[in-house]
Design an enzyme around this catalytic site. Structure first.
Site, PDB file in Angstrom:
ATOM      1  N   HIS A   1      -3.483  12.472  18.548  1.00  0.00           N
ATOM      2  CA  HIS A   1      -2.150  12.482  18.387  1.00  0.00           C
ATOM      3  C   HIS A   1      -2.056  12.523  16.914  1.00  0.00           C
ATOM      4  O   HIS A   1      -1.435  13.174  16.348  1.00  0.00           O
ATOM      5  CB  HIS A   1      -1.588  10.981  18.629  1.00  0.00           C
ATOM      6  CG  HIS A   1      -0.282  10.739  18.035  1.00  0.00           C
ATOM      7  ND1 HIS A   1       0.762  11.236  18.444  1.00  0.00           N
ATOM      8  CD2 HIS A   1      -0.066   9.643  16.880  1.00  0.00           C
ATOM      9  CE1 HIS A   1       1.824  11.129  17.374  1.00  0.00           C
ATOM     10  NE2 HIS A   1       1.333   9.804  16.616  1.00  0.00           N
TER      11      HIS A   1
ATOM     12  N   ASP B   1       7.327  40.383   0.152  1.00  0.00           N
ATOM     13  CA  ASP B   1       6.406  39.678   1.269  1.00  0.00           C
ATOM     14  C   ASP B   1       5.590  39.011   0.353  1.00  0.00           C
ATOM     15  O   ASP B   1       5.827  38.739  -0.751  1.00  0.00           O
ATOM     16  CB  ASP B   1       5.766  40.840   2.064  1.00  0.00           C
ATOM     17  CG  ASP B   1       4.923  40.215   3.369  1.00  0.00           C
ATOM     18  OD1 ASP B   1       4.648  39.161   3.322  1.00  0.00           O
ATOM     19  OD2 ASP B   1       5.110  41.071   4.381  1.00  0.00           O
TER      20      ASP B   1
ATOM     21  N   TRP C   1      -8.477  10.182  13.662  1.00  0.00           N
ATOM     22  CA  TRP C   1      -8.539  11.260  12.834  1.00  0.00           C
ATOM     23  C   TRP C   1      -9.228  10.967  11.602  1.00  0.00           C
ATOM     24  O   TRP C   1      -9.570  12.134  10.793  1.00  0.00           O
ATOM     25  CB  TRP C   1      -6.897  11.553  12.498  1.00  0.00           C
ATOM     26  CG  TRP C   1      -6.294  10.836  11.202  1.00  0.00           C
ATOM     27  CD1 TRP C   1      -6.083   9.785  11.156  1.00  0.00           C
ATOM     28  CD2 TRP C   1      -6.252  11.145   9.962  1.00  0.00           C
ATOM     29  NE1 TRP C   1      -5.511   9.284   9.666  1.00  0.00           N
ATOM     30  CE2 TRP C   1      -5.576  10.559   8.931  1.00  0.00           C
ATOM     31  CE3 TRP C   1      -6.611  12.889   9.256  1.00  0.00           C
ATOM     32  CZ2 TRP C   1      -5.285  10.799   7.999  1.00  0.00           C
ATOM     33  CZ3 TRP C   1      -6.084  12.818   8.185  1.00  0.00           C
ATOM     34  CH2 TRP C   1      -5.786  12.107   7.284  1.00  0.00           C
TER      35      TRP C   1
ATOM     36  N   SER D   1      -8.032  28.213   7.558  1.00  0.00           N
ATOM     37  CA  SER D   1      -6.864  28.912   7.536  1.00  0.00           C
ATOM     38  C   SER D   1      -5.906  28.377   6.141  1.00  0.00           C
ATOM     39  O   SER D   1      -5.302  29.096   5.685  1.00  0.00           O
ATOM     40  CB  SER D   1      -6.339  28.479   8.843  1.00  0.00           C
ATOM     41  OG  SER D   1      -4.924  28.464   8.752  1.00  0.00           O
ATOM     42  N   SER D   2      -5.943  27.075   5.919  1.00  0.00           N
ATOM     43  CA  SER D   2      -5.394  26.300   4.959  1.00  0.00           C
ATOM     44  C   SER D   2      -5.778  26.870   3.800  1.00  0.00           C
ATOM     45  O   SER D   2      -4.927  27.182   2.706  1.00  0.00           O
ATOM     46  CB  SER D   2      -5.479  24.740   5.104  1.00  0.00           C
ATOM     47  OG  SER D   2      -5.160  24.196   6.201  1.00  0.00           O
TER      48      SER D   2
ATOM     49  N   HIS E   1      -6.188  11.752   0.619  1.00  0.00           N
ATOM     50  CA  HIS E   1      -5.439  11.449  -0.235  1.00  0.00           C
ATOM     51  C   HIS E   1      -4.475  12.550  -0.734  1.00  0.00           C
ATOM     52  O   HIS E   1      -3.074  12.687  -0.432  1.00  0.00           O
ATOM     53  CB  HIS E   1      -5.478  10.162  -1.150  1.00  0.00           C
ATOM     54  CG  HIS E   1      -4.097   9.533  -1.298  1.00  0.00           C
ATOM     55  ND1 HIS E   1      -3.559   8.656  -0.565  1.00  0.00           N
ATOM     56  CD2 HIS E   1      -3.035   9.808  -2.046  1.00  0.00           C
ATOM     57  CE1 HIS E   1      -2.519   8.464  -0.691  1.00  0.00           C
ATOM     58  NE2 HIS E   1      -2.065   8.872  -1.744  1.00  0.00           N
TER      59      HIS E   1
ATOM     60  N   GLU F   1      -4.192  15.170   0.552  1.00  0.00           N
ATOM     61  CA  GLU F   1      -3.689  15.616   1.874  1.00  0.00           C
ATOM     62  C   GLU F   1      -2.086  15.084   2.202  1.00  0.00           C
ATOM     63  O   GLU F   1      -1.296  15.583   2.725  1.00  0.00           O
ATOM     64  CB  GLU F   1      -4.611  15.338   3.282  1.00  0.00           C
ATOM     65  CG  GLU F   1      -3.911  15.464   4.454  1.00  0.00           C
ATOM     66  CD  GLU F   1      -3.791  16.896   4.794  1.00  0.00           C
ATOM     67  OE1 GLU F   1      -4.428  17.742   4.172  1.00  0.00           O
ATOM     68  OE2 GLU F   1      -3.079  17.442   5.973  1.00  0.00           O
TER      69      GLU F   1
ATOM     70  N   TYR G   1      -0.195  14.379   0.183  1.00  0.00           N
ATOM     71  CA  TYR G   1       1.152  14.920  -0.579  1.00  0.00           C
ATOM     72  C   TYR G   1       0.946  16.381  -0.203  1.00  0.00           C
ATOM     73  O   TYR G   1       2.332  16.918  -0.462  1.00  0.00           O
ATOM     74  CB  TYR G   1       0.441  14.778  -2.358  1.00  0.00           C
ATOM     75  CG  TYR G   1       0.494  13.258  -2.645  1.00  0.00           C
ATOM     76  CD1 TYR G   1       1.793  12.701  -2.542  1.00  0.00           C
ATOM     77  CD2 TYR G   1      -0.494  12.711  -2.897  1.00  0.00           C
ATOM     78  CE1 TYR G   1       1.897  11.432  -2.867  1.00  0.00           C
ATOM     79  CE2 TYR G   1      -0.609  11.294  -3.099  1.00  0.00           C
ATOM     80  CZ  TYR G   1       0.993  10.582  -3.225  1.00  0.00           C
ATOM     81  OH  TYR G   1       0.724   9.127  -3.403  1.00  0.00           O
TER      82      TYR G   1
ATOM     83  N   SER H   1      15.063  18.839  -2.153  1.00  0.00           N
ATOM     84  CA  SER H   1      15.488  19.210  -3.471  1.00  0.00           C
ATOM     85  C   SER H   1      16.381  20.410  -3.507  1.00  0.00           C
ATOM     86  O   SER H   1      17.083  20.603  -4.487  1.00  0.00           O
ATOM     87  CB  SER H   1      14.168  19.187  -4.493  1.00  0.00           C
ATOM     88  OG  SER H   1      13.405  18.205  -4.379  1.00  0.00           O
TER      89      SER H   1
ATOM     90  N   HIS I   1      -8.158   3.653  -2.375  1.00  0.00           N
ATOM     91  CA  HIS I   1      -7.012   2.725  -1.899  1.00  0.00           C
ATOM     92  C   HIS I   1      -7.021   2.527  -0.432  1.00  0.00           C
ATOM     93  O   HIS I   1      -6.480   1.765   0.194  1.00  0.00           O
ATOM     94  CB  HIS I   1      -5.561   2.654  -2.370  1.00  0.00           C
ATOM     95  CG  HIS I   1      -4.827   3.687  -2.058  1.00  0.00           C
ATOM     96  ND1 HIS I   1      -3.991   4.543  -2.845  1.00  0.00           N
ATOM     97  CD2 HIS I   1      -4.777   4.539  -0.726  1.00  0.00           C
ATOM     98  CE1 HIS I   1      -3.467   5.408  -2.039  1.00  0.00           C
ATOM     99  NE2 HIS I   1      -3.919   5.594  -1.179  1.00  0.00           N
ATOM    100  N   HIS I   2      -7.756   3.843   0.222  1.00  0.00           N
ATOM    101  CA  HIS I   2      -7.961   3.569   1.739  1.00  0.00           C
ATOM    102  C   HIS I   2      -9.223   2.695   2.197  1.00  0.00           C
ATOM    103  O   HIS I   2      -9.503   2.699   3.158  1.00  0.00           O
ATOM    104  CB  HIS I   2      -7.929   5.106   2.308  1.00  0.00           C
ATOM    105  CG  HIS I   2      -6.960   5.706   2.148  1.00  0.00           C
ATOM    106  ND1 HIS I   2      -5.820   5.811   2.866  1.00  0.00           N
ATOM    107  CD2 HIS I   2      -6.646   6.578   1.216  1.00  0.00           C
ATOM    108  CE1 HIS I   2      -4.727   6.855   2.391  1.00  0.00           C
ATOM    109  NE2 HIS I   2      -5.182   7.210   1.326  1.00  0.00           N
TER     110      HIS I   2
ATOM    111  N   THR J   1       7.150   9.281  -7.833  1.00  0.00           N
ATOM    112  CA  THR J   1       7.661   9.522  -6.610  1.00  0.00           C
ATOM    113  C   THR J   1       9.239   8.860  -6.759  1.00  0.00           C
ATOM    114  O   THR J   1      10.200   9.465  -6.134  1.00  0.00           O
ATOM    115  CB  THR J   1       6.994   8.987  -5.429  1.00  0.00           C
ATOM    116  OG1 THR J   1       5.676   9.302  -5.635  1.00  0.00           O
ATOM    117  CG2 THR J   1       7.470   9.226  -4.147  1.00  0.00           C
TER     118      THR J   1
ATOM    119  N   LYS K   1      11.630  10.755  -8.370  1.00  0.00           N
ATOM    120  CA  LYS K   1      12.353  11.852  -7.495  1.00  0.00           C
ATOM    121  C   LYS K   1      13.439  11.252  -6.773  1.00  0.00           C
ATOM    122  O   LYS K   1      14.620  12.057  -7.008  1.00  0.00           O
ATOM    123  CB  LYS K   1      11.306  12.679  -6.663  1.00  0.00           C
ATOM    124  CG  LYS K   1      10.504  13.483  -7.207  1.00  0.00           C
ATOM    125  CD  LYS K   1       9.513  13.937  -6.161  1.00  0.00           C
ATOM    126  CE  LYS K   1       8.464  15.212  -6.811  1.00  0.00           C
ATOM    127  NZ  LYS K   1       9.102  16.554  -6.448  1.00  0.00           N
TER     128      LYS K   1
ATOM    129  N   ARG L   1      -4.695  -1.992  14.883  1.00  0.00           N
ATOM    130  CA  ARG L   1      -4.585  -0.570  15.162  1.00  0.00           C
ATOM    131  C   ARG L   1      -5.494  -0.039  16.288  1.00  0.00           C
ATOM    132  O   ARG L   1      -6.706  -0.754  15.905  1.00  0.00           O
ATOM    133  CB  ARG L   1      -4.764   0.433  14.095  1.00  0.00           C
ATOM    134  CG  ARG L   1      -3.641   0.453  13.220  1.00  0.00           C
ATOM    135  CD  ARG L   1      -4.196   1.188  11.807  1.00  0.00           C
ATOM    136  NE  ARG L   1      -4.122   2.589  11.873  1.00  0.00           N
ATOM    137  CZ  ARG L   1      -4.447   3.466  11.049  1.00  0.00           C
ATOM    138  NH1 ARG L   1      -4.860   3.265   9.741  1.00  0.00           N
ATOM    139  NH2 ARG L   1      -4.405   4.908  11.051  1.00  0.00           N
TER     140      ARG L   1
END
Lengths: 614, 199
Positions: free
Chosen positions: A80, A109, A144, A174-175, A258, A260, A262, A273, A307-308, A333, A336, A455
């Site tokens: 998931h 293009d 994950w 790919s990314s 992290h 990731e 963002y 926006s 922080h993780h 953040t 914004k 969890r």
């Protein structure tokens, strides 16, 4: 080849370039078609990841439930998370990058159309490979984040982790290529006058995200390579008994992980926006500040990873640093959020479905952001770590932020892509049912988490007194799932009989709304000249631009030919990684040789070579 | 507007910066590669001295030998510059000669690496022996793989040159191959300093 040179069916001369049929999609290098393919594929995997979530929620409906086994539960929550992040949220953003960015900057293009097709096919094949694991009964099962040393052959001997480590490696390729492509496109293919500080915010956030992609993905690539070596070649990277350090995995994973976060959320910020100013009939409040805040998030996003890991025991100095940096990143953040609100303030607001989803994002992302600031404090985090409180937090950020932003984008840009508007009545129903279902699912998790529900655990005991919260969550999850069906129904219905959209149904200010809906395959007959940030809101500028963009040219601009080498190379790359599973060192080289052949054919193909005369 | 239309007519060669897109894209890719090697190098540095059993770096490294192979690799970068110069001037002989030198020097470097690897394995340092073996072979192995790709790329350019398919207008494809080659060289300098020279 013979197919592409076959006699074209009799069509009118104006449309003879718009090839149709399966082959034309397989060989397409058109950013718009690739965008559509990304979107449809990611929507499919949203369904897959959603069904996985629903089974999880059914299992958690009552204490000590025996619906599925703990083993299957592990596979479900791992897949998931992996699916929703790598196969849904990222590609959905890339779908919008593909379709919208070239139109917003006035390009025909992307910079590398064939590379773009390659990115898509690798994503598709990688996604299929990852999910094949279900059919051999060995879906990834170590979450994950795949912490070492749970992922070692000693503790996870099956194929499960093999599928995960190799599947993610394929997707990473790919990314990175997508990131390179979009950075180049945005740097190099802007129409005359489209200065950086005139670019729409969605393009800006794509730009920042692309930098994060090309810098963060190599880090996870190395981590995955080290893990793959540990598993297939018995190295010692994460083997503590041989001097390896499992915590290194956590560092490498979160140094990627992290940014990731963002990578996932900045595109959604970009979407709203653009949406909020369009429906407030006001330029974005403090445009440069919003841009700089986005760039700043991209930078600081690199300095908060630990922080993780507050529970890993890094010591007070490291913890203090990451507490501070995490609190600091909340500032851009927050900036914004206030800019979006200030944009709406005093504006002539139209509450279309796109606008409602955008406002929904501002509200719900803020809830997730606030619980995020709570965990930024190490002592507080120690209490909440690995509890459902964290699950509530990041779903508010990911669903309340990213998914709502993407839905907003769907309603906003659907008329551009298809030439038809989505049904607003169904859209509002979709919006409200999403909001209700979402909050019903995830708000109670704050409480179950605070009561101590962990969890990634397949069941819980009745004495924990969290049954009611879990039941609310399960009911909400099904509500949320059903609401997504409303979107599908809306798309289906509107494609067939939706109200026709003109080229600018919303009266929006940016360049993509100056061309016909749907756009010609060449987008712009000639490149328009841009003189401001809201070119379509200045009457003379709009007139000058639309004279160019709505003009039907006598001869169509030359566009690159279709190519089937991208799909060949993508297949080769996927097979190369998949063959690593054999554990024999030379077998993947066969896949590599196949890839090399494809790369050579690609390199010597002239994309602008004139096709044989029809 | 006439100007814009004229620009548009010049179709796929127009760029906003005036830089060729392949060049911009390739620099971006090199940026990505920096992070790739940066992470591999960090892993090596983090595990420095963590090996629980020998052979240790001091037991196996032959600094004079690696200095020679490093020198050969660095000189190949000079040859690369001269090969590009030859292509840009349309001097086929010069271009082929220097491309040939790049190929030979690159191959010599790979030969040294092959010798080094087999020698280390002979000394008992395998991929599985210790974290030193794991980090060393994976880091230098990935660098070697990059050099191999570079040599194959250079051979392809050499064959194109032989068939008169490297006119000055195609200099960009040599320049980009050169960017790659120089990058791989620079990575080696960092590896040589951090892995071999610092005890």
């Amino acid at each position: 080849m013979s197919v592409s040179t076959a006699p074209a069916p009799a069509t009118s001369p104006e449309t003879h370039h718009e090839d149709t049929g399966l082959w034309s999609w397989i060989t397409t290098v058109d950013h718009k078609r690739i965008g559509i393919m990304y979107f449809v594929t990611s929507l499919f995997f949203l369904g897959v990841g959603g069904i996985e979530a629903l089974i999880i929620r059914l299992q958690l409906f009552s204490p000590e439930n025996q619906l599925i086994s703990a083993q299957v539960y592990n596979q479900l929550f791992t897949m998931h998370g992996t699916t929703m992040i790598f196969l849904v949220a990222m590609p959905q953003a890339v779908a919008f990058f593909n379709y919208i960015v070239p139109l917003q900057i006035g390009a025909r293009d992307v910079a590398f159309p064939r590379l773009n097709a390659l990115s898509y096919w690798i994503y598709l094949f990688g996604a299929i490979y990852l999910n094949v694991s279900w059919f051999v009964g060995a879906a990834p099962n170590t979450s994950w984040v795949g912490y070492a040393n749970l992922t070692s052959t000693q503790f996870s001997p099956g194929l499960n982790v093999d599928f995960w480590v190799l599947g993610l490696s394929i997707l990473g390729v790919s990314s990175i290529m997508g990131g390179v492509n979009f950075i180049t496109t945005i740097i190099n293919l802007r129409a005359p006058g489209m200065k950086l500080m005139r670019m729409p915010l969605f393009t800006w956030m794509t730009f920042v995200t692309s930098f994060l992609l090309v810098t963060a993905l190599p880090v996870i690539a190395v981590a995955l390579i080290l893990l793959a070596f540990d598993r297939f070649f018995a190295t010692n990277f994460f083997v503590a008994s041989a001097g390896g350090d499992p915590v290194l995995w956590q560092h490498l994973f979160w140094i990627f992980g992290h940014p990731e976060v963002y990578i996932l959320v900045l595109p959604a910020f970009g979407v709203i926006s653009d949406v909020i100013p369009a429906f407030s009939r006001k330029p974005l409040f403090g445009y440069p500040v919003v841009v700089y805040a986005g760039v700043l998030i991209g930078f600081i996003g690199w300095g908060v990873w630990s922080h993780h890991m507050f529970t890993s025991g890094l010591g007070p100095i490291a913890d203090s640093f990451f507490v501070a940096s995490t609190m600091i990143i909340a500032i851009p953040t927050g900036v914004k959020i206030f800019n979006w609100m200030a944009t709406m303030w005093g504006g002539a607001i139209r509450f279309t479905t796109a606008m409602m989803f955008a406002v929904g994002l501002v509200a719900l992302f803020t809830v997730g952001g606030l619980s995020g600031i709570m965990h930024s404090s190490a002592p507080v985090d120690l209490q909440q770590h690995d509890s459902y409180f964290v699950v509530a937090h990041f779903h508010y950020v990911i669903v309340g932020g990213i998914l709502l932003g993407m839905f907003s984008g769907v309603y906003y840009w659907f008329p551009k892509v298809t030439g038809r508007l989505l049904d607003e009545k169904l859209g509002k129903l979709h919006f409200w049912s999403t909001i209700i279902g979402f909050n019903l699912t995830f708000f109670p998790m704050h409480f179950s988490g605070m009561y101590g529900m962990p969890r990634r655990t397949w069941t819980y005991r009745a004495e924990l007194n969290v049954e009611i919260y879990n039941q609310l969550s399960t009911v909400g999850a099904f509500f949320l799932g059903a609401s997504t069906l409303l979107l599908l129904w809306n798309i289906w219905k509107s494609l067939k009989s939706g109200e026709k959209a003109g080229h600018n149904p919303w009266g929006a200010p940016t360049l993509e709304w100056s061309i016909p809906s749907p756009p010609h395959h060449y987008n712009f007959p000639a490149l328009p000249e841009v003189r401001s940030r809201e070119p379509l809101w200045n009457d003379d500028e709009r007139a000058a631009i639309e004279a160019v963009t709505l003009h039907e040219p006598a001869t169509e601009p030359e566009m690159p030919n279709p190519s089937f080498w991208p799909i060949v190379v993508a297949f080769g790359i996927t097979i190369t990684w998949a063959l690593v599973m054999t554990g024999i060192w030379w077998v993947p080289l066969l896949g590599l040789a196949f890839t090399a052949l494809g790369v050579y054919a690609w390199a010597f193909e002239d994309p602008f070579k004139k096709k044989a005369a029809h | 507007m006439a100007e814009a239309a004229a620009v548009a007519h010049d179709d796929h060669h127009y760029t906003s910066t005036g830089l060729n897109s392949w060049k911009v894209g390739f620099w971006t890719f090199i940026g990505s590669e920096c992070l790739f090697f940066g992470t591999l190098l960090s892993t090596y540095m983090v595990y420095k001295g963590a090996a629980l059993q020998g052979p240790y770096p001091g037991d196996v490294f032959d600094i004079p030998l690696t200095t020679i192979s490093t020198f050969v690799l660095l000189m190949s970068s000079l040859a690369m510059v001269l090969a590009l110069d030859g292509v840009q001037r349309g001097n086929k002989r010069l271009a082929l000669f220097w491309l040939g030198v790049v190929i030979v020097f690159g191959s010599i470097f790979l030969g040294f690496q092959y010798y080094e690897f087999t020698h280390f394995v002979h000394e008992g340092l395998t991929l599985q022996q210790s974290v030193f073996g794991s980090t060393f072979f994976v880091l230098t192995g990935f660098h070697g793989a990059h050099v191999t790709v570079g040599v194959i790329w250079m051979i392809s350019l050499f064959v194109m040159g032989l068939r008169d398919k490297l006119p000055p207008e195609k200099a960009l494809s040599v320049e980009i191959a050169g960017l790659y080659w120089h990058f791989v060289d620079i990575v080696w300098i960092v590896i040589f300093v951090l892995v071999y020279l610092i005890p």
